[in-house]
Write a protein that holds these residues in place. Sequence first.
Motif, PDB file in Angstrom:
ATOM      1  N   GLU A  26       0.826  -1.212   0.000  1.00  0.00           N
ATOM      2  CA  GLU A  26       0.000   0.000   0.000  1.00  0.00           C
ATOM      3  C   GLU A  26       0.859   1.261   0.000  1.00  0.00           C
ATOM      4  O   GLU A  26       0.486   2.285  -0.584  1.00  0.00           O
ATOM      5  CB  GLU A  26      -0.968  -0.033   1.188  1.00  0.00           C
ATOM      6  N   VAL A  29       1.967   1.751  -3.682  1.00  0.00           N
ATOM      7  CA  VAL A  29       0.880   2.266  -4.524  1.00  0.00           C
ATOM      8  C   VAL A  29       0.617   3.745  -4.194  1.00  0.00           C
ATOM      9  O   VAL A  29       0.426   4.567  -5.093  1.00  0.00           O
ATOM     10  CB  VAL A  29      -0.403   1.415  -4.372  1.00  0.00           C
ATOM     11  N   LEU A  86      -0.301  -4.310  -6.373  1.00  0.00           N
ATOM     12  CA  LEU A  86      -1.579  -3.727  -6.795  1.00  0.00           C
ATOM     13  C   LEU A  86      -2.737  -4.655  -6.465  1.00  0.00           C
ATOM     14  O   LEU A  86      -3.818  -4.208  -6.084  1.00  0.00           O
ATOM     15  CB  LEU A  86      -1.555  -3.450  -8.303  1.00  0.00           C
ATOM     16  N   SER A  89      -3.224  -4.474  -2.548  1.00  0.00           N
ATOM     17  CA  SER A  89      -3.392  -3.145  -1.950  1.00  0.00           C
ATOM     18  C   SER A  89      -4.861  -2.720  -1.883  1.00  0.00           C
ATOM     19  O   SER A  89      -5.612  -2.901  -2.840  1.00  0.00           O
ATOM     20  CB  SER A  89      -2.623  -2.112  -2.784  1.00  0.00           C
ATOM     21  N   GLU A  93      -4.501   2.381  -8.012  1.00  0.00           N
ATOM     22  CA  GLU A  93      -3.812   3.388  -8.809  1.00  0.00           C
ATOM     23  C   GLU A  93      -4.857   4.243  -9.537  1.00  0.00           C
ATOM     24  O   GLU A  93      -6.051   3.962  -9.485  1.00  0.00           O
ATOM     25  CB  GLU A  93      -2.804   2.747  -9.764  1.00  0.00           C
TER      26      GLU A  93
END
Length: 156
Positions: A26, A29, A86, A89, A93
């Motif tokens: 996290e 990101v 990703l 998380s 994005e």
Amino acid sequence: MAQASAQISPSAREAVCEALNQGVAETVVATMLAQNFHWNVTGMGFGPLHTLFQTMYEDHFVAQDDLAERIKALDGHAEGQLSAMLKRSKIAEHDGHVKAEAMVAALLAAQETLAATMVGLSAVAEDHGDLLTQDLAIGRARTHEKFAWMLRAHLR
Ligand SMILES: [Fe+2]
């Protein structure tokens, strides 16, 4: 009971490292999110927002490394794949095609998510007697709450 890393059991290390990997993912990101908005922000607030977003991604970049290297100190595997980050998380994005206010709102949500993740990490570390990871996580939670305040102040 608080213990040095070498005294922490393998199963406890696994649990702490899993929570640390969540924090790394996290944080990575959120780093890209802040840099993305640092590049693409527009409007009369450009100057201070461009600078604030840089302060954030520079902080997060250092934190990624601190969290990942804590995993290594615990003899775990630091997950370094963007696709895996990703996937796990809770922060997503962004394409960067929004107005400044929406960028601030998205970064605020990301900071609140990260603060909660770091509080969760500190609790996992505490449960396993890992005071050093707990300390790292508490520090990170405090930083994310500070950034959340700064971002929230723009929206009032
Ligand atoms: Fe820059």
